[in-house]
Design a protein around this motif. Sequence first.
Motif, short mmCIF file in Angstrom:
data_model
loop_
_atom_site.label_atom_id
_atom_site.label_comp_id
_atom_site.label_asym_id
_atom_site.label_seq_id
_atom_site.Cartn_x
_atom_site.Cartn_y
_atom_site.Cartn_z
N SER A 63 0.82 -1.24 -0.21
CA SER A 63 0.07 -0.06 0.02
C SER A 63 0.95 1.13 -0.28
CB SER A 63 -1.05 0.07 1.15
OG SER A 63 -1.46 1.28 1.43
N GLY A 64 0.39 2.30 -0.62
CA GLY A 64 1.12 3.81 -0.65
C GLY A 64 1.23 4.26 0.56
N THR A 65 2.38 5.10 0.92
CA THR A 65 2.27 5.82 2.07
C THR A 65 2.23 7.02 2.38
OG1 THR A 65 4.74 5.65 1.91
CG2 THR A 65 3.86 3.82 2.95
N ARG A 66 2.05 7.56 0.85
CA ARG A 66 1.83 9.28 0.56
C ARG A 66 1.01 9.90 1.56
NH1 ARG A 66 0.65 10.71 -5.08
NH2 ARG A 66 2.65 9.48 -5.35
N GLY A 67 1.54 10.84 2.52
CA GLY A 67 0.66 11.66 3.42
C GLY A 67 0.42 10.90 4.76
N ARG A 68 0.89 9.86 5.01
CA ARG A 68 0.77 9.26 6.00
C ARG A 68 1.78 9.47 7.23
NH1 ARG A 68 -3.39 9.19 6.15
NH2 ARG A 68 -3.35 8.22 8.15
N PRO A 69 1.20 9.65 8.40
CA PRO A 69 2.29 10.03 9.44
C PRO A 69 3.40 8.87 9.70
CG PRO A 69 -0.02 9.94 10.39
CD PRO A 69 -0.12 9.39 9.09
N ALA A 70 4.75 9.19 9.53
CA ALA A 70 5.87 8.62 9.65
C ALA A 70 6.56 8.42 10.97
CB ALA A 70 6.94 8.57 8.32
N TYR A 71 7.08 7.26 11.46
CA TYR A 71 7.70 7.02 12.65
C TYR A 71 8.99 6.37 12.45
CZ TYR A 71 3.43 8.44 14.86
OH TYR A 71 2.29 9.21 15.33
N VAL A 72 9.97 6.62 13.07
CA VAL A 72 11.36 5.92 13.05
C VAL A 72 11.42 5.77 15.00
CG1 VAL A 72 12.29 6.87 11.27
CG2 VAL A 72 12.48 7.92 13.53
N TYR A 73 12.31 4.56 14.82
CA TYR A 73 12.31 4.37 16.42
C TYR A 73 13.55 4.75 17.09
CZ TYR A 73 12.07 1.21 20.47
OH TYR A 73 12.24 0.94 21.96
N ASP A 74 13.40 5.37 18.16
CA ASP A 74 14.72 6.07 18.90
C ASP A 74 14.93 5.19 19.96
OD1 ASP A 74 16.04 7.53 20.74
OD2 ASP A 74 15.15 9.41 20.16
N SER A 75 16.08 4.47 19.78
CA SER A 75 16.48 3.46 20.54
C SER A 75 17.17 4.10 21.81
CB SER A 75 17.75 2.64 19.90
OG SER A 75 18.81 3.52 19.50
N ALA A 76 17.56 5.30 21.90
CA ALA A 76 18.02 5.95 23.19
C ALA A 76 16.81 6.17 24.26
CB ALA A 76 18.64 7.31 22.82
N GLU A 77 15.60 6.66 23.91
CA GLU A 77 14.63 7.03 24.53
C GLU A 77 13.44 5.59 24.77
OE1 GLU A 77 12.20 10.37 23.81
OE2 GLU A 77 14.24 11.64 23.33
N GLY A 78 13.98 4.66 23.58
CA GLY A 78 13.10 3.63 23.74
C GLY A 78 11.76 3.64 23.25
N ARG A 79 11.26 4.39 22.30
CA ARG A 79 10.01 4.76 21.76
C ARG A 79 9.97 5.25 20.38
NH1 ARG A 79 8.26 10.31 22.02
NH2 ARG A 79 9.94 11.86 22.59
N TRP A 80 8.81 5.23 19.66
CA TRP A 80 8.71 5.65 18.53
C TRP A 80 8.45 6.98 18.37
CZ3 TRP A 80 9.40 2.64 14.21
CH2 TRP A 80 9.65 1.04 14.26
N ILE A 81 9.16 7.84 17.34
CA ILE A 81 8.98 8.96 17.05
C ILE A 81 8.74 9.62 15.75
CG2 ILE A 81 10.40 9.84 19.35
CD1 ILE A 81 12.88 10.40 17.46
N THR A 82 8.19 10.58 15.55
CA THR A 82 7.83 11.09 14.12
C THR A 82 9.22 11.54 13.54
OG1 THR A 82 7.66 13.17 14.74
CG2 THR A 82 5.60 11.89 14.70
N ASP A 83 9.14 11.47 12.23
CA ASP A 83 10.47 12.05 11.28
C ASP A 83 10.70 13.57 11.79
OD1 ASP A 83 11.04 9.79 9.89
OD2 ASP A 83 9.90 10.34 8.08
N SER A 84 9.74 14.38 11.93
CA SER A 84 10.09 15.72 12.19
C SER A 84 10.77 15.85 13.69
CB SER A 84 8.63 16.72 12.57
OG SER A 84 7.87 16.12 13.57
N ASP A 85 10.46 15.04 14.55
CA ASP A 85 10.97 14.94 15.98
C ASP A 85 12.59 14.43 15.65
OD1 ASP A 85 8.87 15.74 17.25
OD2 ASP A 85 8.01 13.88 17.69
N SER A 86 12.83 13.60 14.88
CA SER A 86 14.09 12.80 14.91
C SER A 86 15.11 13.85 13.97
CB SER A 86 13.89 11.42 13.96
OG SER A 86 13.57 11.59 12.75
N GLY A 87 14.53 14.85 13.24
CA GLY A 87 15.42 15.67 12.52
C GLY A 87 15.70 15.13 11.09
N GLN A 88 14.94 13.95 10.56
CA GLN A 88 15.47 13.54 9.37
C GLN A 88 14.46 13.72 8.13
OE1 GLN A 88 15.89 9.21 9.06
NE2 GLN A 88 16.19 8.96 11.16
N THR A 89 13.26 14.82 8.49
CA THR A 89 12.61 14.96 7.28
C THR A 89 13.58 16.37 6.71
OG1 THR A 89 11.79 16.99 8.88
CG2 THR A 89 10.34 14.92 8.64
#
Length: 399
Positions: free
Chosen positions: A372-398
């Motif tokens: 399935s396409g992902t366009r426009g969907r909220p995207a998350y990456v895993y922050d292993s330091a904090e042990g939780r999923w964070i958004t791309d904008s929180d991770s600075g990868q956008t």
Amino acid sequence: MPKDAAVEEFAGLVRALKARDGRSYEALGRRLSVSASTLHRYCSGATVPEEFAVVDRLAHLCGADEEERRALEAAWTEADRARRRAASPVPAPVPSPTPVPAAPEPHPEPAVPEPGPAPAPAPDPTAPEAPRARPRRGAPAPLLVAAAVALVVLALAAALLGRPTRTASAPAPTSTPPGRTAAPLPFTWSVGSQLWQGGCGHTYLVDRAARAVAPPPVAADSGAWAGTHGAVHGGDALVRITVQGRSPSDAVVLQALHVRVVDRAAPLPWNAYRMDNGCGGAVTPRHFAVDLDRPRPLARPVDGLDASGSEVRTIPAVAFPYKVTSSDPEELLVSARTAGCDCRWYLELEWSAGGRTGTVRITDGGKPFRTSGTRGRPAYVYDSAEGRWITDSDSGQTG
């Protein structure tokens, strides 16, 4: 009603084959040498084919395995019997025993109370005549019964004599297509559908909030993680097919790889979870690229890249056909992408060997692959330091 159930069971199997193939009634009918309307009647249960050969050709075209073909033949046999029972006037002879109601002829037998007249001595002179008259009237009854039985036997014999010619044609071995054989496939194959680009880069769509999603697994455990979360491949799915011949000398030729999309829907409105966090693979093997958003997707051979050394090296794409033996297997990697649909699809691998030809259906454990396409969907990456999923904008990868 049992005949209706048998016909409906057979029609259901034919409908399933047709749906799995994905081709129109007209396209399949041309391959089977029957009209589109005739094929539609087979699928609806309005008609049962008189010969199994046409059904067997359909099974061959749709990539049914031997077990499915045996089940289809058994279902056709039952449906054909039901059709013949409904069409033949075999029950008609049964009414002929209605003469057997001539058994009421034994009505004279109630008059057999000869013991009644016996105690009366007066009618002694007439008594001898009564016994004579009764035997005469009773005699036709056994004759009628015998005649009725003879009629039934003759009718059954005629029905049975008509049957051998019909059942003998059922297997129709002479009209069997080249791929129809009890012999096993001349090769083995396996499929892997939970692969990540470079071994670490992949996106899954999951219908859960981030707090309810477990940390990303290692690539080897991706299948279990995806199954637990009901995850769907997001944007891109990698499928690896490994094919190996059974003989070291008799090669199997892989002729073509086809893509069949069985369902298209709007992209899933789920969250996207990326299994990587900036990782990358040194080697991108040659593969077949599939654009699921096209009306008729094709498996297009694509060059690969090897960046494991000091220089990036191109791995040339190789188009079909391929040859495989027991000592020279082949690995086909398919990369299927979509941006605009929730697509369900499968692959068909055409092969030939030793005068035989066939098509193998490649699925995800018996079910279509799903991307399935992902366009426009909220995207998350895993922050292993904090042990939780964070958004791309929180991770600075956008960006």
